[in-house]
Enzyme design. Sequence first.
Site, PDB file in Angstrom:
ATOM      1  N   ARG A  75     -16.112  -5.386   1.052  1.00  0.00           N
ATOM      2  CA  ARG A  75     -14.989  -3.895   1.626  1.00  0.00           C
ATOM      3  C   ARG A  75     -15.426  -3.098  -0.025  1.00  0.00           C
ATOM      4  O   ARG A  75     -15.348  -2.248   0.200  1.00  0.00           O
ATOM      5  CB  ARG A  75     -13.678  -4.058   1.650  1.00  0.00           C
ATOM      6  CG  ARG A  75     -13.594  -4.841   3.018  1.00  0.00           C
ATOM      7  CD  ARG A  75     -13.563  -4.179   4.147  1.00  0.00           C
ATOM      8  NE  ARG A  75     -12.677  -3.193   4.328  1.00  0.00           N
ATOM      9  CZ  ARG A  75     -12.924  -2.132   5.191  1.00  0.00           C
ATOM     10  NH1 ARG A  75     -13.887  -2.240   6.004  1.00  0.00           N
ATOM     11  NH2 ARG A  75     -11.877  -1.261   5.551  1.00  0.00           N
TER      12      ARG A  75
ATOM     13  N   HIS B 272      -6.283   5.159   4.458  1.00  0.00           N
ATOM     14  CA  HIS B 272      -4.865   4.467   3.562  1.00  0.00           C
ATOM     15  C   HIS B 272      -4.403   4.038   2.437  1.00  0.00           C
ATOM     16  O   HIS B 272      -6.269   3.913   2.313  1.00  0.00           O
ATOM     17  CB  HIS B 272      -4.189   3.518   4.529  1.00  0.00           C
ATOM     18  CG  HIS B 272      -4.670   2.691   4.922  1.00  0.00           C
ATOM     19  ND1 HIS B 272      -5.152   1.325   4.466  1.00  0.00           N
ATOM     20  CD2 HIS B 272      -6.029   2.201   6.216  1.00  0.00           C
ATOM     21  CE1 HIS B 272      -6.457   0.657   4.890  1.00  0.00           C
ATOM     22  NE2 HIS B 272      -6.306   0.791   6.021  1.00  0.00           N
TER      23      HIS B 272
ATOM     24  N   LYS C  91       0.962  -1.666  -0.226  1.00  0.00           N
ATOM     25  CA  LYS C  91      -0.143   0.078  -0.269  1.00  0.00           C
ATOM     26  C   LYS C  91       0.749   1.192   0.331  1.00  0.00           C
ATOM     27  O   LYS C  91       0.404   2.429  -0.785  1.00  0.00           O
ATOM     28  CB  LYS C  91      -0.971   0.667   1.076  1.00  0.00           C
ATOM     29  CG  LYS C  91      -1.964  -0.972   1.298  1.00  0.00           C
ATOM     30  CD  LYS C  91      -2.775  -0.862   2.237  1.00  0.00           C
ATOM     31  CE  LYS C  91      -3.915  -1.870   2.521  1.00  0.00           C
ATOM     32  NZ  LYS C  91      -5.040  -1.296   2.278  1.00  0.00           N
TER      33      LYS C  91
ATOM     34  N   HIS D 147     -12.938  -0.227  -1.485  1.00  0.00           N
ATOM     35  CA  HIS D 147     -12.306  -1.860  -2.544  1.00  0.00           C
ATOM     36  C   HIS D 147     -12.779  -1.521  -4.278  1.00  0.00           C
ATOM     37  O   HIS D 147     -14.059  -0.904  -4.560  1.00  0.00           O
ATOM     38  CB  HIS D 147     -11.772  -1.804  -2.178  1.00  0.00           C
ATOM     39  CG  HIS D 147     -10.910  -2.185  -0.852  1.00  0.00           C
ATOM     40  ND1 HIS D 147      -9.904  -1.918  -1.068  1.00  0.00           N
ATOM     41  CD2 HIS D 147     -11.388  -2.058   0.565  1.00  0.00           C
ATOM     42  CE1 HIS D 147      -8.598  -1.931  -0.146  1.00  0.00           C
ATOM     43  NE2 HIS D 147      -9.452  -1.999   1.058  1.00  0.00           N
TER      44      HIS D 147
ATOM     45  N   SER E  59      -6.123  -4.533  -1.159  1.00  0.00           N
ATOM     46  CA  SER E  59      -6.691  -4.181   0.426  1.00  0.00           C
ATOM     47  C   SER E  59      -6.287  -5.641   1.939  1.00  0.00           C
ATOM     48  O   SER E  59      -5.848  -6.455   1.722  1.00  0.00           O
ATOM     49  CB  SER E  59      -8.454  -5.069  -0.272  1.00  0.00           C
ATOM     50  OG  SER E  59      -9.237  -5.530   1.061  1.00  0.00           O
ATOM     51  N   GLY E  60      -6.429  -4.378   2.893  1.00  0.00           N
ATOM     52  CA  GLY E  60      -5.729  -5.610   3.702  1.00  0.00           C
ATOM     53  C   GLY E  60      -7.074  -6.552   4.269  1.00  0.00           C
ATOM     54  O   GLY E  60      -6.271  -7.391   4.810  1.00  0.00           O
ATOM     55  N   HIS E  61      -8.427  -6.427   4.452  1.00  0.00           N
ATOM     56  CA  HIS E  61      -8.900  -7.027   4.873  1.00  0.00           C
ATOM     57  C   HIS E  61      -8.776  -8.815   4.103  1.00  0.00           C
ATOM     58  O   HIS E  61      -9.239  -9.505   4.361  1.00  0.00           O
ATOM     59  CB  HIS E  61     -10.612  -6.865   4.256  1.00  0.00           C
ATOM     60  CG  HIS E  61     -11.049  -6.219   5.831  1.00  0.00           C
ATOM     61  ND1 HIS E  61     -10.594  -4.722   6.790  1.00  0.00           N
ATOM     62  CD2 HIS E  61     -12.013  -6.414   6.616  1.00  0.00           C
ATOM     63  CE1 HIS E  61     -11.523  -4.771   7.645  1.00  0.00           C
ATOM     64  NE2 HIS E  61     -12.556  -5.412   7.498  1.00  0.00           N
TER      65      HIS E  61
ATOM     66  N   ASP F 207      -8.143  -5.405  -5.240  1.00  0.00           N
ATOM     67  CA  ASP F 207      -7.491  -4.683  -3.951  1.00  0.00           C
ATOM     68  C   ASP F 207      -8.356  -5.985  -3.499  1.00  0.00           C
ATOM     69  O   ASP F 207      -7.419  -6.883  -2.585  1.00  0.00           O
ATOM     70  CB  ASP F 207      -8.990  -3.622  -3.166  1.00  0.00           C
ATOM     71  CG  ASP F 207      -8.032  -2.308  -3.845  1.00  0.00           C
ATOM     72  OD1 ASP F 207      -7.271  -2.180  -4.556  1.00  0.00           O
ATOM     73  OD2 ASP F 207      -8.852  -1.624  -3.867  1.00  0.00           O
TER      74      ASP F 207
ATOM     75  N   ARG G  75      -8.583   5.947  -3.768  1.00  0.00           N
ATOM     76  CA  ARG G  75      -9.548   4.789  -3.262  1.00  0.00           C
ATOM     77  C   ARG G  75     -10.240   5.267  -3.851  1.00  0.00           C
ATOM     78  O   ARG G  75     -10.473   6.367  -4.966  1.00  0.00           O
ATOM     79  CB  ARG G  75      -9.879   5.415  -2.289  1.00  0.00           C
ATOM     80  CG  ARG G  75      -8.740   4.830  -0.402  1.00  0.00           C
ATOM     81  CD  ARG G  75      -9.060   3.235  -0.043  1.00  0.00           C
ATOM     82  NE  ARG G  75      -8.122   3.200   0.785  1.00  0.00           N
ATOM     83  CZ  ARG G  75      -8.719   1.866   1.700  1.00  0.00           C
ATOM     84  NH1 ARG G  75      -9.408   1.349   0.908  1.00  0.00           N
ATOM     85  NH2 ARG G  75      -7.903   1.698   2.320  1.00  0.00           N
TER      86      ARG G  75
END
Length: 557
Positions: A480, A411, A341, A486, A416-418, A490, A349
């Site tokens: 998300r 961020h 990221k 997202h 995607s962190g999820h 992502d 975004r």
Amino acid sequence: QTCSTSDDADDPTPPNERDDEAFASRVAAAKRELEGTGTVCQINNGETDLAAKFHKSLPHDDLGQVDADAFAALEDCILNGDLSICEDVPVGNSEGDPVGRLVNPTAAFAIDISGPAFSATTIPPVPTLPSPELAAQLAEVYWMALARDVPFMQYGTDDITVTAAANLAGMEGFPNLDAVSIGSDGTVDPLSQLFRATFVGVETGPFISQLLVNSFTIDSITVEPKQETFAPDVNYMVDFDEWLNIQNGGPPAGPELLDDELRFVRNARDLARVTFTDNINTEAYRGALILLGLDAFNRAGVNGPFIDIDRQAGFVNFGISHYFRLIGAAELAQRSSWYQKWQVHRFARPEALGGTLHLTIKGELNADFDLSLLENAELLKRVAAINAAQNPNNEVTYLLPQAIQEGSPTHPSYPSGHATQNGAFATVLKALIGLDRGGDCYPDPVYPDDDGLKLIDFRGSCLTFEGEINKLAVNVAFGRQMLGIHYRFDGIQGLLLGETITVRTLHQELMTFAEESTFEFRLFTGEVIKLFQDGTFTIDGFKCPGLVYTGVENCVS
């Protein structure tokens, strides 16, 4: 002090020698990672247009264009990884407690001591702003927003989803998207393919995973997964002043409106709510508890090397303690997503590109979007209508409707962190279940009714354990997107990144066990991977070259 074999421990190896063995094993694992990875090039898309770069919470002008000096300060923060330098990055709205706090831009400067280094894995560059592929990605997020209140089981007949499927299939870049579900004739079936992925099991049966609608039991307490969901037909950031305030890091107007009835997840708005209120890994723990209750791990403490023996059972290794520790350890994949990221891609975004699209359509900016988006009349007329219906004086905007007041986190978008986390969690769950059990049918599957108030028996084809685990991961990743924060790339690339990191982490651990064992399971894309204690691994029975797993594409017969 040196201990002898006459030490009180019933251990044939003196403690000091065991310490040496542990040190040597850790050094060997680190060397294996270093030598097996080689040089990994981190490549972004080369985009220089700041419209496609992340700059939420920085100062912007009246058209949402970022202040150049503030953007340079953000770049300096990212380059140095110093808290004091990052603290000096200007904020666009500094009233009260800063809502637009940058989320952990220094995270990638940490060092992990298990699994691969952050920079030892990579993901592809995102499409550029003028590309048909980015146009299709953004269009898909818009259609998800328009379809938030359509029950999943009505996707095959509802006008919005039927139109969305046809519209997306007709976009030039759509067939090229990551893991996109599309028929051989170029059409998208709205019921089984719209907003899904081609990962194993994800296109089969109900949209929502069994692991999100089944009750789970924790500490003898059974929990029915009904939630206080978002109120229907309410979107946010469709007014330009509201949008600009949020881009500057300003406070939202207030909390989201909520439904007054507890419901199962039955539509995109409900799924968005789950992925907004979760604690990043709670879906994985819920899934593990459900799978334990169904004896999907064969049964608690009897797995791996303990399956075919009678006198012993696992606990610290191949037991409940092990399962939940591995799920927690899989969280380390998140750090690699933060490296990508902040240090590599820094992609904007969807809400930011939605603002740029709005201003371009209005003639106030001239962003170079592909015509398949700029001239997508079917999509844009629906966006204009839904936004005007909610705006004061019925003002027409083309902003991306958000499910939450604050929009995206502060961020960058990619990956995607999820998704990275859930790619890791799914890999752990499938490894612990194993290949054979993973292919068994999930018992007594159900789906929520259109109101989300009760569950209905599903009478269709077999839903496998591995398929429902994959579906859970995709549901969270795409939830998300349904929030509006997202893109598809992502989610898909985050899932694959989490998978790769976790395969390597599992392999490291496997080589330390005293018990003879392997991990064998099916990857998201369908190939069967088998990890051996001697450090080797196979894909679909083919012994892969190299010391560590770097992706299916690097292991072909």
